[in-house]
Design a protein around this motif. Sequence first.
Motif, mmCIF file in Angstrom:
data_model
loop_
_atom_site.group_PDB
_atom_site.id
_atom_site.type_symbol
_atom_site.label_atom_id
_atom_site.label_comp_id
_atom_site.label_asym_id
_atom_site.label_seq_id
_atom_site.Cartn_x
_atom_site.Cartn_y
_atom_site.Cartn_z
ATOM 1 N N ARG A 1 29.817 43.984 40.944
ATOM 2 C CA ARG A 1 31.235 44.345 41.076
ATOM 3 C C ARG A 1 32.082 43.160 41.517
ATOM 4 O O ARG A 1 33.047 43.318 42.270
ATOM 5 C CB ARG A 1 31.386 45.495 42.072
ATOM 6 N N CYS A 2 31.744 41.992 41.060
ATOM 7 C CA CYS A 2 32.472 40.790 41.472
ATOM 8 C C CYS A 2 33.900 40.819 40.926
ATOM 9 O O CYS A 2 34.130 41.151 39.761
ATOM 10 C CB CYS A 2 31.745 39.544 40.973
ATOM 11 N N THR A 3 34.861 40.437 41.779
ATOM 12 C CA THR A 3 36.266 40.404 41.363
ATOM 13 C C THR A 3 36.853 38.998 41.423
ATOM 14 O O THR A 3 38.043 38.822 41.162
ATOM 15 C CB THR A 3 37.113 41.307 42.289
ATOM 16 N N HIS A 4 36.028 38.006 41.758
ATOM 17 C CA HIS A 4 36.527 36.646 41.975
ATOM 18 C C HIS A 4 36.044 35.728 40.848
ATOM 19 O O HIS A 4 34.850 35.471 40.726
ATOM 20 C CB HIS A 4 36.029 36.130 43.326
ATOM 21 N N PHE A 5 36.982 35.209 40.079
ATOM 22 C CA PHE A 5 36.601 34.423 38.910
ATOM 23 C C PHE A 5 35.769 33.195 39.268
ATOM 24 O O PHE A 5 34.822 32.852 38.561
ATOM 25 C CB PHE A 5 37.846 33.981 38.130
ATOM 26 N N ASN B 1 28.286 42.480 34.983
ATOM 27 C CA ASN B 1 29.412 42.708 35.886
ATOM 28 C C ASN B 1 30.294 43.823 35.347
ATOM 29 O O ASN B 1 30.417 44.004 34.126
ATOM 30 C CB ASN B 1 30.240 41.428 36.053
ATOM 31 N N GLU B 2 30.933 44.558 36.237
ATOM 32 C CA GLU B 2 31.745 45.700 35.796
ATOM 33 C C GLU B 2 32.933 45.278 34.954
ATOM 34 O O GLU B 2 33.473 46.080 34.191
ATOM 35 C CB GLU B 2 32.227 46.513 36.996
ATOM 36 N N GLN B 3 33.354 44.016 35.070
ATOM 37 C CA GLN B 3 34.425 43.511 34.221
ATOM 38 C C GLN B 3 34.210 42.018 33.980
ATOM 39 O O GLN B 3 33.652 41.318 34.824
ATOM 40 C CB GLN B 3 35.795 43.746 34.865
ATOM 41 N N LEU B 4 34.634 41.572 32.816
ATOM 42 C CA LEU B 4 34.554 40.159 32.501
ATOM 43 C C LEU B 4 35.806 39.483 33.041
ATOM 44 O O LEU B 4 36.920 39.879 32.718
ATOM 45 C CB LEU B 4 34.431 39.950 30.983
ATOM 46 N N LEU B 5 35.614 38.489 33.876
ATOM 47 C CA LEU B 5 36.727 37.834 34.551
ATOM 48 C C LEU B 5 37.090 36.528 33.862
ATOM 49 O O LEU B 5 36.224 35.832 33.333
ATOM 50 C CB LEU B 5 36.356 37.555 36.013
#
Length: 304
Positions: A166-170, A184-188
Amino acid sequence: MVSSSPAVVLPRAQWQELQEAHVSRADQLTAAHRERAARREKHPVWDFLFTYYSYKPSVMRRWHPGAGAILEDAADSPHASWRWYASTRNGHDLGVDVESFWRDRGESAQQVLDLLSATSTRPARFGCFGMHEWAMVYRQREHRHDVPLRLGQTGTDAVVEAHELRCTHFDAFRFFTPEAEPRNEQLLTRASQPFTEQPGCLHAGMDLYKWALKLGPLVPGPILLDSFELARDIRELDMRASPYDLAAWGFPAVPVETPEGKADYVRQQRAFAGRGQRLRDDLIAAVLASRQAAGAGDASLVRR
């Protein structure tokens, strides 16, 4: 003007005392690193603060009073030769030339302000459990640190596969291994950073040190050193919660693969988020005040 409100005038004895205290504190914070550097000795935890952020200890020693302060009788001070300082009409006092700063670095300062402001408005998230460090070694034989993995490669991979990333930091995500990225839950991306950064993230808290340095003379010395101390404290947790075995360096693990380790991590993460938010607010206030002052202009400063 230097400030939209009347400038704070610091008598020579007062600003010299503040400057000396700042230099002393900065030297204490960097003493161990400077000693290791003299021996050409590497450290898997602390070097990050001086290599990833790439600022020399000497930069931290520079004390700034912040925009809106006037240093009385400071024509012979180090500030007289520093960029973005200007003398007052009497030629003896100095202040931060916010107009010049915003002319030269306005775009960068605005980007920092936008990121800090956006981050500040979001709710903090505490469900990542430091898995970003694990994702950086997932299914990899070679690692960034010459330190053994606490659970070995197979055990480390199994932990990653048992968790949602769940990383949110690019700037953490960009070091994920190719196999870890799609987990990861989203591609940053760099472009999405202003929309995904959130105040619970350890790395967003560490980066406050970077932003304080980038804002240079706008930021009073105590805020800069407080941000470094926060980055230092966060870095310790970041690595103690990592898959690396750092016992030989005196760092007991925070075993985030266990319920007890997760609870310990989140407890510390929440405390860091609180410290970070206070510093983030201070940085936002400093930038906003300087931007307002730059728009107003100040006839009392002599531009160079």
